[in-house]
Design a protein around this motif. Structure first.
Motif, mmCIF file in Angstrom:
data_model
loop_
_atom_site.group_PDB
_atom_site.id
_atom_site.type_symbol
_atom_site.label_atom_id
_atom_site.label_comp_id
_atom_site.label_asym_id
_atom_site.label_seq_id
_atom_site.Cartn_x
_atom_site.Cartn_y
_atom_site.Cartn_z
ATOM 1 N N ALA A 100 12.475 43.407 -46.125
ATOM 2 C CA ALA A 100 12.963 42.270 -46.888
ATOM 3 C C ALA A 100 11.871 41.621 -47.709
ATOM 4 N N GLU A 101 10.673 42.172 -47.715
ATOM 5 C CA GLU A 101 9.574 41.487 -48.372
ATOM 6 C C GLU A 101 9.664 41.606 -49.873
ATOM 7 N N SER B 33 14.425 35.545 -43.838
ATOM 8 C CA SER B 33 13.007 35.635 -44.187
ATOM 9 C C SER B 33 12.407 34.248 -44.326
ATOM 10 N N TRP B 34 11.087 34.206 -44.226
ATOM 11 C CA TRP B 34 10.338 32.971 -44.479
ATOM 12 C C TRP B 34 9.207 33.272 -45.458
ATOM 13 N N TYR B 35 9.018 32.319 -46.394
ATOM 14 C CA TYR B 35 7.971 32.426 -47.395
ATOM 15 C C TYR B 35 7.162 31.134 -47.408
ATOM 16 N N GLN B 36 5.881 31.295 -47.704
ATOM 17 C CA GLN B 36 4.980 30.155 -47.888
ATOM 18 C C GLN B 36 4.645 30.051 -49.371
ATOM 19 N N HIS B 37 4.633 28.826 -49.893
ATOM 20 C CA HIS B 37 4.359 28.656 -51.315
ATOM 21 C C HIS B 37 3.406 27.480 -51.514
ATOM 22 N N HIS B 38 2.162 27.829 -51.889
ATOM 23 C CA HIS B 38 1.201 26.798 -52.265
ATOM 24 C C HIS B 38 1.400 26.466 -53.733
ATOM 25 N N ASP B 39 1.274 25.188 -54.069
ATOM 26 C CA ASP B 39 1.414 24.767 -55.465
ATOM 27 C C ASP B 39 0.488 25.579 -56.360
ATOM 28 N N GLY B 40 1.056 26.103 -57.446
ATOM 29 C CA GLY B 40 0.248 26.848 -58.408
ATOM 30 C C GLY B 40 0.073 28.316 -58.064
ATOM 31 N N GLY B 41 0.529 28.709 -56.884
ATOM 32 C CA GLY B 41 0.379 30.102 -56.476
ATOM 33 C C GLY B 41 1.710 30.818 -56.402
ATOM 34 N N PRO B 43 4.684 32.552 -54.193
ATOM 35 C CA PRO B 43 5.212 32.558 -52.823
ATOM 36 C C PRO B 43 4.808 33.841 -52.110
ATOM 37 N N THR B 44 4.448 33.709 -50.834
ATOM 38 C CA THR B 44 4.054 34.887 -50.062
ATOM 39 C C THR B 44 4.925 35.016 -48.826
ATOM 40 N N PHE B 45 5.238 36.240 -48.511
ATOM 41 C CA PHE B 45 6.120 36.576 -47.394
ATOM 42 C C PHE B 45 5.420 36.305 -46.067
ATOM 43 N N LEU B 46 6.141 35.674 -45.139
ATOM 44 C CA LEU B 46 5.585 35.411 -43.811
ATOM 45 C C LEU B 46 6.235 36.263 -42.731
ATOM 46 N N SER B 47 7.572 36.311 -42.719
ATOM 47 C CA SER B 47 8.236 36.997 -41.614
ATOM 48 C C SER B 47 9.679 37.307 -41.973
ATOM 49 N N TYR B 48 10.273 38.174 -41.155
ATOM 50 C CA TYR B 48 11.670 38.568 -41.344
ATOM 51 C C TYR B 48 12.285 38.829 -39.994
ATOM 52 N N ALA B 84 1.770 23.297 -47.498
ATOM 53 C CA ALA B 84 2.447 24.112 -48.507
ATOM 54 C C ALA B 84 3.952 23.865 -48.362
ATOM 55 N N SER B 85 4.725 24.493 -49.232
ATOM 56 C CA SER B 85 6.177 24.503 -49.064
ATOM 57 C C SER B 85 6.583 25.782 -48.359
ATOM 58 N N TYR B 86 7.578 25.685 -47.510
ATOM 59 C CA TYR B 86 8.065 26.829 -46.750
ATOM 60 C C TYR B 86 9.555 27.000 -47.027
ATOM 61 N N PHE B 87 9.925 28.217 -47.428
ATOM 62 C CA PHE B 87 11.308 28.508 -47.763
ATOM 63 C C PHE B 87 11.878 29.524 -46.780
#
Lengths: 113, 110
Positions: A100-101, B33-41, B43-48, B84-87
């Motif tokens: 899912a990435e 899924s979970w993503y981390q998003h730092h301002d200006g960067g 979003p990066t994948f964290l887990s599924y 950061a923001s987490y989605f």
């Protein structure tokens, strides 16, 4: 190292202009996505593509079109920009059958005046 | 319709543990899924999580309960860089599409 790049970090356009946002990925991914991000609304899918010349509408396609002539490139087009299209636009790619990435680009902050 | 709910903001101190919840209502479900998003960067994948239970990756863990349409991200030993923001995002529509939550802004205080 995986990479998704977007043509501009910041863009200012006038109402009625045609706007092109470009996204390129170097991972040979089949799937590519365009999202817009607005405060309190998260990421909303505009369009996605499974393969070259393939496209499908997401949740908010109105006012946008896309083009995927090459596997690595997915373009978002605003035919006639409007002020309500001022937003952060994020492109992402993903290998079709694996997990899912999604890999995201850094985003384009578009302001329409 | 499709919707995901998350708290808009969470604040915690360095070294603490924080849990970010996500509830969802979607037409299909293949996983969360979970993503981390730092301002200006980017979003990066964290887990599924595709199955019920807890998945652990270092300081971060993610939990899913499909019967409750609920999941959470657990961050342990918080560090300033975790601000950061987490989605959360549900994989639906034959597994090819994703619906994102509104995001939770985490502030880690010294």
């Amino acid at each position: 190292d995986v990479k998704v790049t977007q043509s501009s970090r910041y863009l200012v356009k006038r109402t009625g202009e045609k706007v092109f946002l470009e996204c390129v990925q170097d991972m040979d991914h089949e799937n590519m996505f365009w999202y817009r991000q607005d405060p309190g609304l998260g990421l909303r899918l505009i369009y996605f593509s499974y393969d070259v010349k393939m496209k499908e509408k997401g949740d908010i396609p109105e006012g946008y079109s896309v083009s995927r002539e090459k596997k690595e490139r997915f373009s978002l087009i605003l035919e006639s920009a409007s002020t309500n299209q001022t937003s952060m636009y994020l492109c992402a790619s993903k290998r079709q059958r694996e997990g899912a990435e999604q890999y995201f680009g850094p985003g384009t902050r578009l302001t329409v005046t | 319709g499709q919707s995901l709910e998350q708290p808009s903001e969470v604040t915690a101190v360095e070294g603490a543990i924080v849990q970010i919840n996500c509830t969802y209502q979607t037409s299909g479900f293949y996983g969360l899924s979970w993503y981390q998003h730092h301002d200006g960067g980017a979003p990066t994948f964290l887990s599924y999580n595709a199955l019920d239970g807890l998945e652990e990756t270092g300081r971060f863990s993610s939990f899913l309960s499909r019967s409750d349409s609920y999941g959470y991200l657990l961050l342990q030993e918080l560090q300033m860089k975790d601000s950061a923001s987490y989605f959360c995002a549900v994989r639906d529509r034959d597994g090819q599409n994703f619906v994102f939550g509104p995001g939770t802004r985490l502030s880690v205080l010294p």
